[in-house]
Design an enzyme around this catalytic site. Structure first.
Site, short mmCIF file in Angstrom:
data_model
loop_
_atom_site.label_atom_id
_atom_site.label_comp_id
_atom_site.label_asym_id
_atom_site.label_seq_id
_atom_site.Cartn_x
_atom_site.Cartn_y
_atom_site.Cartn_z
N SER A 1 -14.77 -67.19 54.20
CA SER A 1 -14.14 -66.31 53.35
C SER A 1 -14.55 -66.55 52.12
O SER A 1 -15.21 -67.47 51.62
CB SER A 1 -12.72 -66.98 53.49
OG SER A 1 -11.90 -66.47 52.63
N TYR B 1 -6.06 -74.04 53.83
CA TYR B 1 -6.65 -72.91 54.41
C TYR B 1 -8.08 -72.71 53.71
O TYR B 1 -9.32 -72.56 54.16
CB TYR B 1 -5.86 -71.57 54.12
CG TYR B 1 -6.67 -70.40 54.64
CD1 TYR B 1 -6.82 -70.17 55.79
CD2 TYR B 1 -7.11 -69.70 53.69
CE1 TYR B 1 -7.59 -68.95 56.13
CE2 TYR B 1 -7.95 -68.52 53.86
CZ TYR B 1 -8.08 -68.03 55.10
OH TYR B 1 -8.93 -67.08 55.29
#
Length: 267
Positions: free
Chosen positions: A147, A160
């Site tokens: 990401s 995360y």
């Protein structure tokens, strides 16, 4: 003189988290390009629907495996099942993952442990299991979903962001180790993407989401697939995301952290 032309067997791509979002779009692209598929997801009904759709419309073979990847035995079970059925995996796509929003001292520990299992441990375990045969055969590809979050700390989504940083680092290290083997590893690092991720994570109302012109999952998947086929180590979809990934390298870490925290706050 009769000449028999033997058709090359189709290659197979294994994709986790394939029932929707980027995973679904990647599966569709692989199917369009003639790959047989092994699709893994925990949503049995949706997964069966996707598998039937691809088989009926695109004429490929699809094996659907219903697994909850937060269970530690799942990677070994997937690998064993495919070995027993003599299904060779040519491309491994570690797409499954999820996040949770909130202050770390207030978020649910069990949910975060499941996140670590899915985002990190399962990805690492599956890669370990399938990579050995790829190296032995002298060809293969691995696509890991990281990401844009991998490039900086993420207050309010601390775990995360950290998992995505691990995936990026892990992928870059493996890509270096595998040079000259015929096997490549690519980390796909999208920014905010239109999907159900934001609702599940609880950040649908965050500034980062509401103020962002999100890329659609199909576009992200196309960029990721192209980067994988070209053997690129890192792919960051979108000029803005690529620019931000560079800027944070030269910006004081405490300032980057404050900015990210502000963007993560719910309006």
């Amino acid at each position: 003189m009769n000449t028999t032309h033997q058709r090359q067997p189709k290659k197979t791509a294994l994709i986790t988290g394939a029932a929707n979002g980027i995973g679904y779009e990647l599966a569709y692209i692989f199917a369009l390009n003639g790959y047989n598929l092994v699709l893994v997801d925990r949503m049995a009904e949706k997964l069966a629907e996707v598998a039937n759709k691809f088989q009926d419309e695109l004429g490929i073979s699809v094996k659907a495996i219903v697994k909850d990847l937060s269970i530690k035995t799942s990677p070994e079970e997937i690998f064993t099942e495919l070995q027993q059925e003599f299904i060779k995996v040519d491309v491994l796509v570690n797409n499954a993952g999820f996040g949770i929003h909130g202050l770390f001292n207030e978020t649910n520990l069990n949910t975060e442990l499941e996140m670590l299992q899915v985002n990190l441990v399962c990805l690492t375990h599956l890669t370990k299991l399938f990579l050995k045969d790829m190296v032995k055969q002298g060809e293969g590809k691995v696509l890991n979903l990281s990401s844009a979050a991998a490039f900086q700390p993420g207050p309010l989504m601390a775990v995360y962001f950290a998992t995505k940083a691990y995936i990026l680092s892990f992928s870059q290290a493996l890509a270096s180790e595998l040079e000259g083997t015929g096997v490549t590893v690519t980390a796909l690092c999208p920014g905010p993407t239109e999907s159900a991720f934001h609702e599940r994570t609880g950040i649908a109302g965050a500034k980062q989401v509401e103020n962002n012109n999100m890329m659609d999952a199909a576009t992200v998947a196309k960029i990721g697939y192209r980067a994988l086929m070209e053997g690129k180590t890192v792919a960051i979809p979108g000029f803005k995301n690529r620019l931000l990934a560079e800027i944070v390298r030269f910006t004081p870490r405490n300032l980057v952290t404050k900015i990210v925290k502000n963007m993560q706050e719910i309006k």
